[in-house]
Design a protein around this motif. Structure first.
Motif, PDB file in Angstrom:
ATOM      1  N   LEU A   8       0.837  -1.200   0.000  1.00  0.00           N
ATOM      2  CA  LEU A   8       0.000   0.000   0.000  1.00  0.00           C
ATOM      3  C   LEU A   8       0.871   1.248   0.000  1.00  0.00           C
ATOM      4  CD1 LEU A   8      -2.928  -0.471   2.551  1.00  0.00           C
ATOM      5  CD2 LEU A   8      -3.015  -0.541   0.061  1.00  0.00           C
ATOM      6  N   PRO A   9       0.493   2.251  -0.777  1.00  0.00           N
ATOM      7  CA  PRO A   9       1.206   3.539  -0.710  1.00  0.00           C
ATOM      8  C   PRO A   9       0.697   4.323   0.493  1.00  0.00           C
ATOM      9  CG  PRO A   9      -0.502   3.640  -2.380  1.00  0.00           C
ATOM     10  CD  PRO A   9      -0.541   2.241  -1.817  1.00  0.00           C
ATOM     11  N   ARG A  10       1.041   3.844   1.684  1.00  0.00           N
ATOM     12  CA  ARG A  10       0.412   4.349   2.918  1.00  0.00           C
ATOM     13  C   ARG A  10       0.619   5.836   3.138  1.00  0.00           C
ATOM     14  NH1 ARG A  10       2.000  -0.941   4.240  1.00  0.00           N
ATOM     15  NH2 ARG A  10       0.176  -2.185   4.809  1.00  0.00           N
ATOM     16  N   ASP A  11       1.757   6.338   2.710  1.00  0.00           N
ATOM     17  CA  ASP A  11       2.047   7.753   2.935  1.00  0.00           C
ATOM     18  C   ASP A  11       1.224   8.662   2.020  1.00  0.00           C
ATOM     19  OD1 ASP A  11       3.416   6.589   0.846  1.00  0.00           O
ATOM     20  OD2 ASP A  11       5.068   8.015   0.911  1.00  0.00           O
ATOM     21  N   ARG A  12       0.569   8.082   1.040  1.00  0.00           N
ATOM     22  CA  ARG A  12      -0.236   8.902   0.133  1.00  0.00           C
ATOM     23  C   ARG A  12      -1.723   8.611   0.279  1.00  0.00           C
ATOM     24  NH1 ARG A  12       2.287   8.984  -5.787  1.00  0.00           N
ATOM     25  NH2 ARG A  12       0.916  10.798  -5.861  1.00  0.00           N
ATOM     26  N   LEU A  13      -2.064   7.749   1.215  1.00  0.00           N
ATOM     27  CA  LEU A  13      -3.469   7.374   1.432  1.00  0.00           C
ATOM     28  C   LEU A  13      -4.059   8.207   2.564  1.00  0.00           C
ATOM     29  CD1 LEU A  13      -3.920   5.290  -0.644  1.00  0.00           C
ATOM     30  CD2 LEU A  13      -3.313   3.531   1.007  1.00  0.00           C
ATOM     31  N   PRO A  14      -5.371   8.438   2.508  1.00  0.00           N
ATOM     32  CA  PRO A  14      -6.020   9.160   3.608  1.00  0.00           C
ATOM     33  C   PRO A  14      -5.754   8.462   4.947  1.00  0.00           C
ATOM     34  CG  PRO A  14      -7.536   8.934   1.765  1.00  0.00           C
ATOM     35  CD  PRO A  14      -6.313   8.132   1.414  1.00  0.00           C
ATOM     36  N   GLU A  15      -5.503   9.240   5.950  1.00  0.00           N
ATOM     37  CA  GLU A  15      -5.202   8.693   7.276  1.00  0.00           C
ATOM     38  C   GLU A  15      -6.356   7.837   7.788  1.00  0.00           C
ATOM     39  OE1 GLU A  15      -2.669  10.545   9.459  1.00  0.00           O
ATOM     40  OE2 GLU A  15      -3.033   9.384  11.298  1.00  0.00           O
ATOM     41  N   GLY A  16      -6.016   6.672   8.269  1.00  0.00           N
ATOM     42  CA  GLY A  16      -7.021   5.817   8.892  1.00  0.00           C
ATOM     43  C   GLY A  16      -7.780   4.920   7.937  1.00  0.00           C
ATOM     44  N   LEU A  17      -7.559   5.122   6.641  1.00  0.00           N
ATOM     45  CA  LEU A  17      -8.335   4.359   5.655  1.00  0.00           C
ATOM     46  C   LEU A  17      -8.113   2.855   5.784  1.00  0.00           C
ATOM     47  CD1 LEU A  17     -10.209   4.396   3.236  1.00  0.00           C
ATOM     48  CD2 LEU A  17      -8.234   4.784   1.763  1.00  0.00           C
ATOM     49  N   GLU A  18      -6.866   2.468   5.922  1.00  0.00           N
ATOM     50  CA  GLU A  18      -6.551   1.044   6.030  1.00  0.00           C
ATOM     51  C   GLU A  18      -7.206   0.435   7.271  1.00  0.00           C
ATOM     52  OE1 GLU A  18      -2.369   0.317   6.395  1.00  0.00           O
ATOM     53  OE2 GLU A  18      -2.541  -1.823   5.937  1.00  0.00           O
ATOM     54  N   ASP A  19      -7.102   1.138   8.384  1.00  0.00           N
ATOM     55  CA  ASP A  19      -7.687   0.617   9.625  1.00  0.00           C
ATOM     56  C   ASP A  19      -9.206   0.539   9.538  1.00  0.00           C
ATOM     57  OD1 ASP A  19      -5.209   0.365  10.730  1.00  0.00           O
ATOM     58  OD2 ASP A  19      -5.297   2.213  11.901  1.00  0.00           O
ATOM     59  N   GLU A  20      -9.802   1.521   8.885  1.00  0.00           N
ATOM     60  CA  GLU A  20     -11.262   1.505   8.756  1.00  0.00           C
ATOM     61  C   GLU A  20     -11.737   0.308   7.936  1.00  0.00           C
ATOM     62  OE1 GLU A  20     -12.548   5.326   7.235  1.00  0.00           O
ATOM     63  OE2 GLU A  20     -11.361   6.329   8.784  1.00  0.00           O
ATOM     64  N   ALA A  21     -10.978  -0.003   6.905  1.00  0.00           N
ATOM     65  CA  ALA A  21     -11.360  -1.153   6.079  1.00  0.00           C
ATOM     66  C   ALA A  21     -11.212  -2.448   6.862  1.00  0.00           C
ATOM     67  CB  ALA A  21     -10.500  -1.190   4.817  1.00  0.00           C
ATOM     68  N   ALA A  22     -10.246  -2.470   7.777  1.00  0.00           N
ATOM     69  CA  ALA A  22      -9.976  -3.704   8.531  1.00  0.00           C
ATOM     70  C   ALA A  22     -10.859  -3.842   9.762  1.00  0.00           C
ATOM     71  CB  ALA A  22      -8.501  -3.736   8.938  1.00  0.00           C
ATOM     72  N   ALA A  23     -11.459  -2.738  10.186  1.00  0.00           N
ATOM     73  CA  ALA A  23     -12.176  -2.717  11.474  1.00  0.00           C
ATOM     74  C   ALA A  23     -13.283  -3.768  11.604  1.00  0.00           C
ATOM     75  CB  ALA A  23     -12.738  -1.315  11.721  1.00  0.00           C
ATOM     76  N   PRO A  24     -14.146  -3.925  10.604  1.00  0.00           N
ATOM     77  CA  PRO A  24     -15.246  -4.882  10.775  1.00  0.00           C
ATOM     78  C   PRO A  24     -14.763  -6.308  11.075  1.00  0.00           C
ATOM     79  CG  PRO A  24     -15.670  -3.468   8.890  1.00  0.00           C
ATOM     80  CD  PRO A  24     -14.261  -3.186   9.310  1.00  0.00           C
ATOM     81  N   LEU A  25     -13.740  -6.716  10.373  1.00  0.00           N
ATOM     82  CA  LEU A  25     -13.245  -8.075  10.587  1.00  0.00           C
ATOM     83  C   LEU A  25     -12.552  -8.187  11.946  1.00  0.00           C
ATOM     84  CD1 LEU A  25     -12.873 -10.906   9.592  1.00  0.00           C
ATOM     85  CD2 LEU A  25     -10.895 -10.185   8.248  1.00  0.00           C
ATOM     86  N   LEU A  26     -11.836  -7.128  12.294  1.00  0.00           N
ATOM     87  CA  LEU A  26     -11.181  -7.128  13.609  1.00  0.00           C
ATOM     88  C   LEU A  26     -12.216  -7.235  14.719  1.00  0.00           C
ATOM     89  CD1 LEU A  26      -8.548  -6.851  15.197  1.00  0.00           C
ATOM     90  CD2 LEU A  26      -8.806  -4.361  15.090  1.00  0.00           C
ATOM     91  N   ALA A  27     -13.313  -6.530  14.537  1.00  0.00           N
ATOM     92  CA  ALA A  27     -14.389  -6.586  15.535  1.00  0.00           C
ATOM     93  C   ALA A  27     -14.988  -7.991  15.606  1.00  0.00           C
ATOM     94  CB  ALA A  27     -15.473  -5.564  15.190  1.00  0.00           C
ATOM     95  N   ALA A  28     -15.171  -8.585  14.424  1.00  0.00           N
ATOM     96  CA  ALA A  28     -15.747  -9.936  14.391  1.00  0.00           C
ATOM     97  C   ALA A  28     -14.828 -10.958  15.046  1.00  0.00           C
ATOM     98  CB  ALA A  28     -16.041 -10.338  12.955  1.00  0.00           C
TER      99      ALA A  28
END
Lengths: 166, 166
Positions: free
Chosen positions: A100-120
């Motif tokens: 992922l080009p993390r330094d060019r991605l909106p902050e928190g985007l990766e974590d937000e995408a992962a959140a539902p599964l992490l919660a499950a």
DNA sequence: GTCTATACCCGGATAGAC
DNA sequence: GTCTATCCGGGTATAGAC
């Protein structure tokens, strides 16, 4: 505003990608569809990598949204994951087959995408990553048409969910 | 024999692939390393696709061999799978990221590679495919450097094995 | 902000001389 | 069985005119 043409270029790049795969996404083809020549496109977009960053960000945002929309249990998350990925195979691959080009991605985007599964997974990061890898493996092998012709993919997904539910 | 040069070309193609990735594997580069020009290579090898078929066959054979060598339980199979894939990342990707050229592969090769995991899953094909997908997902995300920088991959593998053992 | 022309790469593969 | 020359295609990106 000045970004209008960038937005349009991203939209066109996405159309090309989704319709005909990554090889169809060239600055020439994008420019053509915008009614201009490739060199003119460079007056609006610095380079091709910038467009790819936008596409990856869109993919993560939409996949995350798809996962946040459902019931939140592993079965429905798996279904939503597979559904989004198979509906947007090239976009999915673009967003998962390279760093992922993390330094060019909106902050928190990766974590937000992962959140539902992490919660499950009750907040267990390692288990969530294993489950993610399972879903990703199933999806990527399906998208690559890599399973044996007689494979029952629905049943394989069922076995995957069963393993992580038990 | 007539196949000597084919064997050599495959070996050179593999060296290039393993050292510098798929973009480094061109008919020109292969020919150069064999001390000839690209057009001459076509006197020995019909086309590039033929070389790729040989590489895929080698990858499947070696990965299958690696899986057959160990104890046969899921934990050790997972370790062997990960070890072979990370030792040969480009070869692994070549053999898993596209449809298999099954009509050009030695008969039974695919099944032989899959056999150890199928056995470890008690003959349950769907479960074996889910487990394979899990291992493939973990490996491919690791090879693509796609996990978050702080991810504990050993722990994720542990969670994967735990899910499929319980 | 558009254009043409171009620079610089790369690739697979073939023709035909030797 | 090797070569040179070439064909075809592709790509990102820049220079400079208008």
């Amino acid at each position: 505003m000045a970004e209008d043409r960038v937005t349009q270029a991203v939209a066109v790049a996405r159309e090309l990608l989704e319709a005909d795969g990554p090889d169809a996404v060239s600055m020439r083809a994008i420019a053509d569809r915008m009614g201009m020549r490739a060199p003119s496109l460079y007056k609006h977009v610095p380079d091709k990598a910038t467009l790819e960053v936008h596409l990856i960000a869109a993919a993560l945002a939409e996949l995350g949204q798809a996962l946040r929309t459902d019931r939140g249990d592993l079965t429905s998350l798996a279904g939503a994951y597979r559904a989004w990925a198979t509906a947007h195979p090239h976009l999915y691959t673009l967003a998962t087959a390279q760093p992922l080009p993390r330094d060019r991605l909106p902050e928190g985007l990766e974590d937000e995408a992962a959140a539902p599964l992490l919660a499950a997974c009750g907040g267990d990061q390692d288990r969530a990553r294993a489950a993610w890898a399972g879903a990703h493996g199933l999806v990527s092998l399906e998208l690559a048409d890599r399973f044996p012709p007689d494979a029952d993919l629905d049943a394989a997904w069922g076995a995957f969910v069963a393993a992580f539910s038990g």
